[in-house]
Design a protein around this motif. Sequence first.
Motif, short mmCIF file in Angstrom:
data_model
loop_
_atom_site.label_atom_id
_atom_site.label_comp_id
_atom_site.label_asym_id
_atom_site.label_seq_id
_atom_site.Cartn_x
_atom_site.Cartn_y
_atom_site.Cartn_z
N HIS A 59 -22.74 -45.37 17.86
CA HIS A 59 -22.09 -46.66 18.08
C HIS A 59 -22.82 -47.45 19.18
N THR A 60 -23.05 -46.80 20.32
CA THR A 60 -23.59 -47.54 21.47
C THR A 60 -25.06 -47.94 21.27
N LEU A 61 -25.81 -47.19 20.47
CA LEU A 61 -27.18 -47.62 20.19
C LEU A 61 -27.18 -48.94 19.42
N GLY A 62 -26.23 -49.09 18.51
CA GLY A 62 -26.11 -50.36 17.80
C GLY A 62 -25.73 -51.50 18.74
N LEU A 63 -24.85 -51.21 19.67
CA LEU A 63 -24.46 -52.22 20.65
C LEU A 63 -25.65 -52.61 21.53
N GLU A 64 -26.44 -51.59 21.90
CA GLU A 64 -27.60 -51.85 22.76
C GLU A 64 -28.65 -52.68 22.00
N LEU A 65 -28.84 -52.40 20.72
CA LEU A 65 -29.78 -53.20 19.94
C LEU A 65 -29.29 -54.63 19.84
N ASN A 66 -28.00 -54.81 19.62
CA ASN A 66 -27.42 -56.16 19.63
C ASN A 66 -27.77 -56.89 20.92
N LYS A 67 -27.56 -56.21 22.02
CA LYS A 67 -27.77 -56.82 23.34
C LYS A 67 -29.25 -57.15 23.58
N LEU A 68 -30.11 -56.21 23.30
CA LEU A 68 -31.54 -56.38 23.61
C LEU A 68 -32.22 -57.40 22.70
N ALA A 69 -31.80 -57.44 21.43
CA ALA A 69 -32.46 -58.31 20.47
C ALA A 69 -31.70 -59.60 20.19
N GLY A 70 -30.53 -59.78 20.84
CA GLY A 70 -29.75 -60.99 20.64
C GLY A 70 -29.13 -61.06 19.26
N LEU A 71 -28.59 -59.92 18.79
CA LEU A 71 -28.00 -59.86 17.46
C LEU A 71 -26.48 -59.87 17.52
N ASP A 72 -25.88 -60.01 16.35
CA ASP A 72 -24.41 -60.04 16.27
C ASP A 72 -23.91 -59.09 15.19
N MET A 73 -24.59 -57.95 15.01
CA MET A 73 -24.13 -56.99 14.00
C MET A 73 -22.70 -56.55 14.29
N LEU A 74 -21.92 -56.40 13.25
CA LEU A 74 -20.54 -55.96 13.35
C LEU A 74 -20.48 -54.43 13.24
N HIS A 75 -19.66 -53.80 14.04
CA HIS A 75 -19.56 -52.35 14.03
C HIS A 75 -18.46 -51.88 13.08
N VAL A 76 -18.78 -50.85 12.28
CA VAL A 76 -17.81 -50.21 11.40
C VAL A 76 -17.84 -48.72 11.71
N ALA A 77 -16.74 -48.19 12.22
CA ALA A 77 -16.67 -46.78 12.60
C ALA A 77 -16.21 -45.92 11.43
N TYR A 78 -16.80 -44.75 11.31
CA TYR A 78 -16.43 -43.79 10.27
C TYR A 78 -16.02 -42.48 10.91
N LYS A 79 -15.47 -41.60 10.11
CA LYS A 79 -15.10 -40.26 10.58
C LYS A 79 -16.16 -39.28 10.12
N GLY A 80 -17.31 -39.34 10.77
CA GLY A 80 -18.40 -38.45 10.44
C GLY A 80 -19.54 -39.15 9.71
N SER A 81 -20.69 -38.48 9.69
CA SER A 81 -21.87 -39.05 9.04
C SER A 81 -21.76 -39.17 7.53
N PRO A 82 -21.24 -38.15 6.82
CA PRO A 82 -21.26 -38.22 5.36
C PRO A 82 -20.63 -39.49 4.77
N PRO A 83 -19.40 -39.86 5.16
CA PRO A 83 -18.85 -41.08 4.57
C PRO A 83 -19.60 -42.34 5.00
#
Length: 218
Positions: A59-83
């Motif tokens: 999750h936080t790597l996506g947030l950090e990429l948003n911050k560093l690159a000036g992006l607005d990607m939306l986060h979608v949380a799952y219960k584990g990698s497979p789904p």
Amino acid sequence: MPFDPLTSFRPLVQLANYGLVLAVNPQVPVNDLAGFIAYVKANKGKVSFASYSAGTVSHTLGLELNKLAGLDMLHVAYKGSPPALVDLMGGQVQAMFDASSNVMPHAKSGKLKVLAATTPQRLPTFPDVPTFTELGYKDLTETAWAGLWSAADVPTAIQMKMRDATLKALQEPKMREQFTTMGWSAGSGATAEELTASLKAASGKQAAMLKAIDFKVE
């Protein structure tokens, strides 16, 4: 019943280190990180990234990429990698940071594209994939590790016996070969105290990132 994992459990052995990679759905019309950043900027509010659980490094790597690159990607949380990977391959989400070993079979079959790795050096399983450091995003350098844990109240003598036996097993060539095929590297042999200190530091880093976005556990 609430518990503190840093006091209720004790890390005995660091079994292996592994990196994460940024993977995207193959229908996203890009082949590198620069192209992906440009794509997200051109599709404001339309690009989502998955994580295998809210509040984790995925999750936080996506947030950090948003911050560093000036992006607005939306986060979608799952219960584990497979789904999460199923939806990534299906196009319900466009990107995800996940362990290289989880992504590898899907990348090899053409169901995912891998744009960058969070490791300090290129991964042997993805030799053609650049690291984020190479691409100018050194703050996205991140590795995780798998470990052998014990309940904190297990007698010290038993903990040490388990640790010694595991460290011996990790020296077996077949074990190391298996790690290599997964894109993992053998653990460092750090002590329980050193592992606990590294976990506390990592936890503090995660907490600071989540606090910055006013994250609340649902």
